[in-house]
Design a protein around this motif. Sequence first.
Motif, mmCIF file in Angstrom:
data_model
loop_
_atom_site.group_PDB
_atom_site.id
_atom_site.type_symbol
_atom_site.label_atom_id
_atom_site.label_comp_id
_atom_site.label_asym_id
_atom_site.label_seq_id
_atom_site.Cartn_x
_atom_site.Cartn_y
_atom_site.Cartn_z
ATOM 1 N N ILE A 150 -10.717 -6.331 11.325
ATOM 2 C CA ILE A 150 -10.423 -7.383 10.364
ATOM 3 C C ILE A 150 -11.691 -8.171 10.030
ATOM 4 N N GLU A 151 -12.451 -8.513 11.058
ATOM 5 C CA GLU A 151 -13.686 -9.274 10.850
ATOM 6 C C GLU A 151 -14.677 -8.516 9.977
ATOM 7 N N LEU A 152 -14.724 -7.191 10.141
ATOM 8 C CA LEU A 152 -15.716 -6.383 9.437
ATOM 9 C C LEU A 152 -15.167 -5.774 8.148
ATOM 10 N N ASN A 153 -14.036 -6.269 7.698
ATOM 11 C CA ASN A 153 -13.447 -5.843 6.414
ATOM 12 C C ASN A 153 -13.211 -4.332 6.373
ATOM 13 N N CYS A 154 -12.743 -3.782 7.485
ATOM 14 C CA CYS A 154 -12.485 -2.345 7.531
ATOM 15 C C CYS A 154 -11.212 -2.007 6.746
ATOM 16 N N ASP A 155 -11.212 -0.809 6.204
ATOM 17 C CA ASP A 155 -10.054 -0.350 5.437
ATOM 18 C C ASP A 155 -8.934 0.153 6.333
ATOM 19 N N ALA A 156 -9.276 0.529 7.576
ATOM 20 C CA ALA A 156 -8.266 1.045 8.499
ATOM 21 C C ALA A 156 -8.849 1.124 9.898
ATOM 22 N N VAL A 157 -7.958 1.197 10.884
ATOM 23 C CA VAL A 157 -8.320 1.540 12.260
ATOM 24 C C VAL A 157 -7.829 2.955 12.514
ATOM 25 N N LEU A 158 -8.711 3.797 13.019
ATOM 26 C CA LEU A 158 -8.302 5.134 13.467
ATOM 27 C C LEU A 158 -8.179 5.085 14.977
ATOM 28 N N LYS A 159 -6.956 5.173 15.484
ATOM 29 C CA LYS A 159 -6.755 5.195 16.926
ATOM 30 C C LYS A 159 -6.677 6.639 17.392
ATOM 31 N N ALA A 160 -7.675 7.039 18.181
ATOM 32 C CA ALA A 160 -7.731 8.403 18.691
ATOM 33 C C ALA A 160 -6.854 8.515 19.935
ATOM 34 N N THR A 161 -5.943 9.487 19.914
ATOM 35 C CA THR A 161 -5.030 9.695 21.041
ATOM 36 C C THR A 161 -5.107 11.151 21.479
#
Length: 237
Positions: A150-161
Amino acid sequence: MSDGKRVLVKLSGEALIAADGYWLNPQTLTTLAADLKSAVDAGFRIAVVIGGGNVIRGAKVGAAGWIDRATADSMGMLATVMNSIALESALEAAGASARTMSAVAMPSVCETFARQPALHHLAKGRVVVLGGGTGNPFFTTDTAAVLRAIELNCDAVLKATQVDGVYSADPKTHPEATRYDVLTHDQAIQQDLKVMDTAAFALARENRLPIIVGSAHGPGAVTAILTGAAPATRVTP
């Protein structure tokens, strides 16, 4: 997901454990670094948050009772910095420019996290590896990942599982489980699908941050997910 996007990749520390139980597998680290470089070469701006569970899990140690939770979490934050500088070194060896930034100040080891310098590194095409969690106990690296995204204005989080998306049940024990291609935040909460821990997911939902869940095991896995060449689940606002 099109190139030019800014993505925060959340990695598990446990994924770095070698087959013999040693806390760090150099081959896994090398493969991961090459994958992240490929994502940068494809046009993505990449930040990374990596856990410290291959070294210590603060919640588990704290629950054992022989050390208090706040101290155990501080130890876990240090473990994430160890993993982060190892990944930074592997990225540089792979030909990618990288910077480790820690929420816990240790200037002789790496930069201290601050938003504007981190944004500058991303704009320059550097992989920003974010260690130290949030800098506070009682918060997981899932929460740190969402907060930094959120702080870095990212378009998405990719959670690797370890699996290729979000399922209706654990596919290892329920082979009939259904994999979702797309979910809303509300659906994930209503169905208790455990996309991330509660605090992290609540923060993502509040800020309408998409979460992509997929398997990052194997060469090129992260880049394949981001380019749409590999299956993943997208959890959207």
